[in-house]
Design an enzyme around this catalytic site. Structure first.
Site, mmCIF file in Angstrom:
data_model
loop_
_atom_site.group_PDB
_atom_site.id
_atom_site.type_symbol
_atom_site.label_atom_id
_atom_site.label_comp_id
_atom_site.label_asym_id
_atom_site.label_seq_id
_atom_site.Cartn_x
_atom_site.Cartn_y
_atom_site.Cartn_z
ATOM 1 N N ASN A 218 0.864 -1.194 0.000
ATOM 2 C CA ASN A 218 0.000 0.000 0.000
ATOM 3 C C ASN A 218 0.890 1.231 0.000
ATOM 4 O O ASN A 218 1.678 1.434 0.910
ATOM 5 C CB ASN A 218 -0.893 -0.016 1.248
ATOM 6 C CG ASN A 218 -1.828 1.176 1.289
ATOM 7 O OD1 ASN A 218 -1.827 2.005 0.385
ATOM 8 N ND2 ASN A 218 -2.623 1.271 2.308
ATOM 9 N N CYS A 223 -5.760 1.877 -1.778
ATOM 10 C CA CYS A 223 -6.068 0.470 -1.480
ATOM 11 C C CYS A 223 -7.021 -0.127 -2.492
ATOM 12 O O CYS A 223 -6.866 -1.279 -2.874
ATOM 13 C CB CYS A 223 -6.687 0.347 -0.098
ATOM 14 S SG CYS A 223 -5.579 0.837 1.205
ATOM 15 N N HIS A 463 -10.687 1.568 4.741
ATOM 16 C CA HIS A 463 -9.760 0.532 4.293
ATOM 17 C C HIS A 463 -10.439 -0.347 3.251
ATOM 18 O O HIS A 463 -11.631 -0.616 3.348
ATOM 19 C CB HIS A 463 -9.337 -0.302 5.507
ATOM 20 C CG HIS A 463 -8.203 -1.224 5.213
ATOM 21 N ND1 HIS A 463 -6.990 -0.782 4.757
ATOM 22 C CD2 HIS A 463 -8.106 -2.581 5.277
ATOM 23 C CE1 HIS A 463 -6.186 -1.820 4.570
ATOM 24 N NE2 HIS A 463 -6.844 -2.927 4.866
ATOM 25 N N ASP A 480 -5.540 -8.385 1.498
ATOM 26 C CA ASP A 480 -5.543 -7.160 2.305
ATOM 27 C C ASP A 480 -4.198 -6.476 2.106
ATOM 28 O O ASP A 480 -3.270 -6.664 2.888
ATOM 29 C CB ASP A 480 -5.776 -7.520 3.781
ATOM 30 C CG ASP A 480 -5.873 -6.301 4.679
ATOM 31 O OD1 ASP A 480 -5.707 -5.181 4.163
ATOM 32 O OD2 ASP A 480 -6.104 -6.459 5.883
#
Length: 1102
Positions: A218, A223, A463, A480
């Protein structure tokens, strides 16, 4: 210790947590009963670790996502210190049960003892960068058959400062010890924890090992870009096509296609998270853009469009539309006649409304629902006139890969910003879209879910993660950013519906939900998810990426070892040719030969390296390092080769890095086998320059070793030879001491060491012919260097051109205004009196106040406010009138509007400072085009926020026209019918608004009305003046706006004009706004709010 101080209760709600530090002692209690201290030993109890997992292959795996483990505390009644269970590994981290006695005061100040029960994660780690989000159920197990376990739930982001979480008051001590409650038996209690943890960040989680895939780093608020890239990567058919795009000749830093190939290749073959900085750099994004959270749908469309363009004319042309393009038919069908209008449109994605919708099925039904066009909204069917009709869309075909955008982010007109809807919205793993097709396709429109893109947080940030079913076989992974982990189908689908769900309120946050879904058509599944092998990647691409990697490793090695190296910057004598300034060269412009050497390299090794690189034998080169003298000049100096040859380069350079060195070499045509010897005690190295006053130029004439005792006279033949003059030519010699200090050498019969001030190696002698002084502008080299000292490069930028790079001129700081104006005028090709100059504002790159043409200072005074170490700037603008005339005039900006009220044009007028409004109007007349049959007479009006007010009379002085604030002035031609007004006539102000009278828009104007005339006549004149079609004008409403309140005119009952309505009441002050006529209609050319200046449209520039 992180815990909850709570009242005794037995609910399962999560309670607010607080933090308190408590020393944890890993020792058995007074009663003994266990071995103390070791992490994997029992601490006054028995630990049981039985693990429950929904995936059989994750059983007993330390990387598993969940587990259940027990800890038995013996001699509980005697427990005095905190105890930790042995670890149970979940997500490769050690999890322990922490138990301790706690005391707290009740409301009536009684001391109450409680059981403290916590879950600890990674407690012994010294790292501060790790974190792991988990949900757990803490249970006190019952030891009676008819009693339920007592449990409470927690959710927490565990990290170094909060590595344990639980309850200070899990249950009162008294209740635990009460045998009737059933939680204690033989003075032992059994504690159990069921923990479900996300993959941790900041620890050595091996995504490749656990899942076979790697994540993306990231690099800012991008994201969703990572989520999208992973989704496109796992669209294998697209990945195959991306690899085959021709990028051999692409610029490595600017090619989006190559950057995407690089990311995909690394995702396929790397073992560690992949960076995306080169990709965003190839987009042409500035740093800010990375943090501006672009709209995901827009980003996807722009990126696919980019790829589609790149694939044109190649073997993979058409891959993007083949994969993502569907077709829909927009139609309008008349109800009462047989007439239908249709238009086929293509789509790459579908936006589904989720507000008030339960699931995908309801959203699709809403998407194809028809809208009835009737009443005021009838459809104009051309020759059939206005008709009742139905308007809608129906799908003609669905693509192999279907992107569904769930409209969770929508504009809220009340708050004037985007809001996020967290409503529950269900979607299935398998869906059928057959019923939304106009006619069935060759294969059924049955789809399987491939990816779920999820957002946690509100519209201001949050997020992003993505759940992907890579092979379409129901085995899901969670991506993630840099962490990839296996997950259950329930985590990927059910947990991302959003909304409140009592059954899941601990495992799913309310604001965590899906915002985009990717479905793949069943019939195309094998094709879309076809395996991508190394054979599918062109060999040229593989070789290019490997070479890039190799070069990157070399650069990284160089960066890591940079502190061991230094730069030696070498100049040969030809670098001094053409230099027109002080010393021998300009350090900022010199073309050095740069050698990167280890700091511990000896001088001998450096000389061998230089000799080898310059292709000279070592005896034919001699180094002369440049050093700064105390008078700020930079001259070559001697190295004592006898003593310094075996010293390190860093020591010889006296820690200078880079180290600038003049390397003397044997002249190729000299026939010498070696450089002549140089005696450091009796010789001196001199450099020579010849000054030609005719051309005002310096010519470099080489160097020479001279004995310090030699007379100056001995230099004359040598210098004449170097300059190509006869041997007996009379010369004048000067010593160049420092900038603006050049001294004439008077006595040629004295030795050099007496004549030259502090004789040193690197001294410079400037010579010229002995001629009459009055023949040239700069007759001597002393004059030349004095002029040089005051010279400065000035960049002149055109004030009227935004970001004009301008042009640069070399000028003397002693120049006057006139001299500067002539120099610029010559360059621009204009009259110096048709230029106006502006100083730079204090330390800003923008023009300040205009400079008067009578300015008596020098150029130096104009450059005081330029930023240091940047080019000096002065702004200019070309004028239509001479500057000396302009300075007696006043600049006046206003707007001109033609008779049709359609377009506005800015005017810049220059009336005399002490003139009147009539003078201003006369100036305007010269710049505008009057209508053929117009009155030829002009007037000035004031405009306030799109409303109009009468201006001053023609005899009013210009000083009374205040141009501050939001007020603007407009000049217009007076219509013939408004020249003379009768007593019962009046000009009324008219303005446009849409619902809100406080935000008028468009061009306001005056309209002549007559007392007592019907409003229908006024309407006719309005329509004619505005030139609006009948059908559109019918939608207009009209209001009389008095003291900020609209009174709408009822057109059904006849309304007559009353002039008193448009006059202020005598009791009202002069500041009260005058009444005006408002036209209420839709603004067809709305401008974007000026407050949304940060919401730039997404662009990929390259």
């Amino acid at each position: 210790m992180n815990h909850v101080n709570d009242k005794e209760n037995e609910n399962n709600d999560v309670e607010e947590m607080d933090t308190q530090e408590v020393e944890t002692v890993e020792t058995p209690n007074d009663a003994g009963g266990g071995d103390g201290g070791g992490e994997n030993q029992q601490l006054n109890g028995e630990a049981q670790d039985h693990c429950v997992s929904q995936d059989a292959e994750m059983e007993e795996d330390e990387a598993r996502s969940e587990a259940t483990f027990h800890y038995t505390v013996h001699n509980f009644s005697k427990l005095k210190e905190s105890q930790l269970s042995p670890p149970c590994y979940v997500r490769n981290l050690p999890w322990k049960i922490m138990v301790m006695p706690r005391t707290s005061q009740t409301q009536d100040r009684q001391t109450q003892r409680s059981l403290g029960f916590f879950l600890q994660c990674n407690g012994e780690s010294e790292s501060s960068s790790w974190s792991c989000y988990a949900v757990a159920e803490l249970r006190l197990l019952s030891q009676k058959d008819d009693v339920e376990a007592f449990s409470r739930k927690i959710q927490h982001l565990f990290y170094s400062k909060e590595n344990d979480w639980g309850f200070s008051h899990f249950m009162s001590w008294q209740d635990v010890l009460d045998p009737e409650k059933g939680f204690i038996k033989d003075d032992s209690i059994i504690l159990e924890v069921h923990v479900v943890a996300d993959a941790p960040h900041g620890v050595s989680w091996d995504s490749k090992k656990h899942t076979g895939y790697v994540g993306l780093k990231n690099q800012g608020a991008t994201c969703y870009m990572n989520s999208l890239l992973q989704t496109l990567y796992f669209t294998n058919q697209l990945r195959k096509a991306v690899y085959k795009m021709p990028t051999e000749s692409d610029d490595s830093s600017k090619s989006v296609a190559l950057a995407l190939q690089r990311v995909f290749h690394e995702l396929q073959f790397c073992d560690k998270p992949v960076g995306t900085k080169k990709l965003t750099k190839s987009f042409g994004w500035e740093t800010l853009d990375s943090f501006m959270q672009h709209d995901v749908q827009e980003f996807l469309r722009v990126l696919l469009d980019k790829l589609e363009s790149k694939m044109k004319g190649t073997c993979v042309e058409g891959t993007v539309p083949k994969l993502f393009e569907g077709k829909m038919v927009s139609f309008i069908k008349c109800k009462n006649i047989d007439y239908t209008s249709t238009r086929v449109e293509t789509f790459y994605d579908i936006q589904l409304n989720i507000k008030g919708k339960k699931n995908i099925e309801e959203s699709f039904h809403d998407y194809i629902a028809t809208e009835v066009l009737d009443g005021d909204n009838k459809y104009d069917a051309g020759e059939h006139g206005l008709q009742d009709a139905e308007k809608g869309v129906i799908f003609a075909s669905f693509p192999p890969v279907l992107h569904l955008h769930l409209m969770r982010f929508q504009y809220d007109p009340i708050t004037d910003c985007s809001v996020k809807f967290n409503d529950r919205f269900e979607f299935d793993e398998k869906i059928s879209l057959e019923s939304y097709l106009q006619t069935p396709e060759p294969t059924r429109a049955d789809y399987i879910l491939h990816a779920v893109l999820v957002h946690s947080g509100d519209n201001h940030g949050g997020h992003y993660v993505v759940f992907i079913n890579p092979k379409g076989d129901g085995k899901w992974c969670k991506f993630d950013d840099d962490v990839v982990s296996r997950c259950t189908k329930q985590e990927a689908i059910d947990h991302n519906y959003g909304g409140h769900d009592d059954d899941m309120n601990m495992t799913v946050k309310h604001c965590t939900n899906a915002y985009m879904l990717v479905y793949i058509r069943d019939s195309e599944l094998k094709n879309v998810l076809q395996e991508v092998t190394e054979e599918d990647i062109p060999q040229e691409l593989v070789e290019r990426l490997q070479e890039e990697k190799r070069m990157e490793q070399i650069r990284r090695k160089e960066r890591n070892e940079a502190h061991l190296y230094m730069s030696v910057q070498v100049l040969l004598e030809d670098s001094f040719d053409g230099h027109q300034g002080n010393d021998l060269y300009d350090p900022d412009r010199a073309l050095y030969r740069v050698f990167r050497v280890r700091k511990q390299t000896t001088l001998q090794e450096l000389l061998e390296h230089l000799a080898d690189s310059l292709k000279y034998p070592i005896e034919q080169i001699r180094p002369w390092p440049f050093s700064y003298r105390s008078n700020q000049t930079c001259r070559p100096t001697l190295i004592d080769l006898e003593t310094d040859l075996h010293k390190s380069v860093l020591d010889v350079a006296e820690n200078q890095n880079p180290w600038n060195v003049f390397v003397e070499v044997v002249p190729p045509d000299s026939g010498l086998q070696a450089l002549p010897p140089f005696d450091k005690d009796s010789d001196v190295l001199l450099f020579f320059k010849f000054y030609d006053p005719k051309t005002k130029r310096i010519h470099y004439c080489g160097h020479h070793y001279m004995p310090v005792a030699a007379k100056v006279q001995e230099l004359i033949p040598l210098l004449n030879e170097r300059a190509g003059f006869a041997a007996d030519t009379d010369l004048v010699l000067y010593e160049e001491i420092k900038p603006n200090m050049v001294e004439r050498i008077e006595n040629y019969n004295e030795p050099l060491e007496k004549v030259l001030e502090e004789l040193m190696d690197g001294d410079i002698i400037v010579f010229q012919k002995d001629e009459r002084d009055d023949m040239y502008e700069l007759p001597t080299c002393r004059d030349y260097f004095k002029d040089l000292f005051h010279r400065v490069e000035v960049t002149f930028c055109d004030k009227m051109i935004p970001n004009d790079p301008g042009f640069t001129i070399d000028l003397s700081q002693r120049m006057t205004y006139d001299q500067m104006a002539h120099a610029v005028a010559q360059r621009v090709g204009t009259d110096p009196y048709l230029l106006q100059f502006f100083k730079c504002q204090n330390y800003k790159d923008s023009p300040g106040h205009p400079l008067r043409c009578t300015f008596e200072g020098t150029l130096k005074e104009l450059l005081v406010y330029s930023k240091p170490k940047t080019p000096k700037k002065i702004f200019y603008q070309q004028l239509s009138i001479r500057i000396n005339e302009l300075e007696n005039k006043k600049q006046f900006k206003c707007v001109w509007v033609g008779p049709k009220l359609k377009e506005e044009k800015e005017l810049i007028l220059y009336p005399n400072k002490n003139g009147t409004v009539a003078d201003l109007l006369e100036e305007a007349r010269k710049q505008v085009e009057l209508s053929e049959n117009g009155s030829g007479k002009l007037r000035i009006c004031e405009i306030h926020s799109n409303k109009i007010v009468c201006g001053l009379k023609e005899d009013a002085p210009l000083e009374s026209l205040n141009t501050g604030g939001t007020k603007a002035f407009r000049i217009e031609e007076i219509p013939r019918d408004e020249l003379n007004l009768a007593d019962d006539e009046m000009l009324i102000p008219v303005a446009h608004f849409c619902k809100d009278i406080y935000t008028p828009f468009g061009i306001p104007f005056f309209l002549k009305v007559k007392h007592g005339e019907p409003f229908s006549k006024v309407k006719d004149r309005l329509q004619k003046k505005l030139g609006i079609p009948e059908k559109e004008f019918e939608k207009f409403k009209f209001a009389l706006v008095l003291v900020g309140r609209p009174q709408f005119i009822n057109e059904e009952s006849e309304f007559f004009i009353n002039l008193q309505d448009f006059k202020n009441h005598p009791n009202q002050g002069s500041s009260t706004p005058k009444p005006w006529l408002g036209l209420d209609h839709i603004n067809k050319t709305p401008k974007r709010s000026r407050f949304n200046y940060l919401e730039k449209a997404i662009k990929i520039y390259n």
